[in-house]
Design an enzyme around this catalytic site. Structure first.
Site, short mmCIF file in Angstrom:
data_model
loop_
_atom_site.label_atom_id
_atom_site.label_comp_id
_atom_site.label_asym_id
_atom_site.label_seq_id
_atom_site.Cartn_x
_atom_site.Cartn_y
_atom_site.Cartn_z
N CYS A 41 -17.41 -15.54 -21.87
CA CYS A 41 -16.55 -15.88 -23.02
C CYS A 41 -15.82 -17.21 -22.88
O CYS A 41 -15.17 -17.65 -23.83
CB CYS A 41 -15.56 -14.75 -23.28
SG CYS A 41 -14.31 -14.58 -21.98
N HIS A 85 -2.26 -4.49 -3.15
CA HIS A 85 -1.91 -5.67 -3.94
C HIS A 85 -3.14 -6.46 -4.38
O HIS A 85 -3.02 -7.63 -4.74
CB HIS A 85 -0.96 -6.57 -3.16
CG HIS A 85 0.39 -5.94 -2.92
ND1 HIS A 85 1.19 -6.25 -1.85
CD2 HIS A 85 1.07 -5.00 -3.65
CE1 HIS A 85 2.30 -5.54 -1.92
NE2 HIS A 85 2.25 -4.77 -3.00
N CYS A 119 -14.88 -17.88 -17.31
CA CYS A 119 -15.84 -16.78 -17.46
C CYS A 119 -17.13 -17.30 -18.11
O CYS A 119 -17.08 -17.99 -19.13
CB CYS A 119 -15.21 -15.68 -18.32
SG CYS A 119 -16.30 -14.28 -18.66
N ASN A 174 5.63 -4.07 15.29
CA ASN A 174 6.29 -5.16 14.58
C ASN A 174 6.98 -6.08 15.57
O ASN A 174 7.41 -5.63 16.65
CB ASN A 174 7.34 -4.62 13.60
CG ASN A 174 6.88 -4.70 12.15
OD1 ASN A 174 6.17 -5.62 11.75
ND2 ASN A 174 7.30 -3.74 11.34
N THR A 177 4.96 -5.17 8.79
CA THR A 177 5.58 -5.15 7.47
C THR A 177 7.08 -4.91 7.60
O THR A 177 7.53 -4.18 8.49
CB THR A 177 4.97 -4.07 6.56
OG1 THR A 177 5.64 -4.06 5.30
CG2 THR A 177 5.05 -2.68 7.19
#
Length: 252
Positions: free
Chosen positions: A154, A121, A151, A217, A192
């Site tokens: 830019c 992720h 940035c 877990n 998880t």
């Protein structure tokens, strides 16, 4: 034989191990889970605030949440790797663990010393410009001086390199994670629920490739409930993996 002793025996005999980690591994380090408890992030905040469309339309408001939660809170000096992170890093040093696939964006595996970490992720460690492709370390950005960060090339607003809702999985991490499931004897699943797609496919693919699933877990996950887990160690990841390190004689 206890589940922890069974896990130790399996790890002793393994040649190639993969770890798959979620938010639960970092709770003992002081980072709340995203879901599943009254203290979880999405119980207290609207997840739409880090939806990609919302970020594009309201960058300042989105960045206020990102700054306060992901950079001020998660970057506190007292948030450090716990025994679970350190155990997995030690298994890599021992030559048994070949990769970690993590759903986390907190960089704690790398802080613990792990080298091969596929961040499914993304990460909070860097920021990128969606306009020109520029990238910068988050440590180089002063979120008090310049907000939202822009940035240098830019002038467009920078975006953290973790995955927002409505955004695809990074190709390199996706392909690396799938490749990491090949030929493993054991897949250690830690902290998880197994409910987040498509990340949940990683232990499933490892199992199909012949791996034994060892799960740590506090509560049974989807993998436990569907009978995919071979050894279930119930408890806090840091506590149980600290005990496991002692059984195996591994210094963490």
């Amino acid at each position: 034989m206890t589940a922890l002793e069974q896990a130790a025996e399996a790890i002793k005999g393994a040649r190639k191990i993969l770890a798959f980690t979620g938010a639960g591994i970092s709770v003992e380090s002081g980072i709340p889970p995203f879901r599943g408890s009254k203290d979880s992030l999405w119980e207290n905040y609207d997840p739409d605030i880090i939806h990609l469309d919302y970020f594009h339309n309201h960058p300042k408001e989105s960045w206020e949440f990102i700054r306060d939660v992901f950079y001020k809170y998660m970057s506190r000096r007292d948030i450090l790797p716990n025994a679970a992170h350190k155990f997995l890093a030690a298994l890599e040093r021992e030559g048994k663990l070949t990769a970690i696939v993590t759903q986390n964006i907190d960089n704690l595996h790398q802080m613990a010393g792990s080298k091969v970490v596929w961040e499914f992720h993304g990460t909070t460690a860097t920021l990128s410009c969606e306009h020109c492709g520029g990238k910068i370390s988050a440590k180089e950005v002063d979120l008090e001086e310049e907000f939202p960060p822009r940035c240098e090339k830019c002038g467009k607003v920078l975006k953290p390199d973790f995955i927002f809702f409505g955004e695809g999985i990074p190709r390199e991490a996706y392909e690396g994670s799938i490749a990491a499931t090949e030929g493993v004897d054991i897949c250690i699943v830690v902290g998880t629920s197994g409910l987040v797609m498509p990340a949940d496919m990683i232990p499933i693919m490892a199992k199909r490739n012949g791996a034994k699933i060892i799960e740590f877990n506090t509560q049974p996950s989807k993998f436990t409930e569907e009978g995919m887990t071979d050894i279930f160690v119930q408890g806090k990841a840091g506590e149980e993996m600290g005990k496991l390190a002692d059984i195996l004689g591994i210094e963490i």
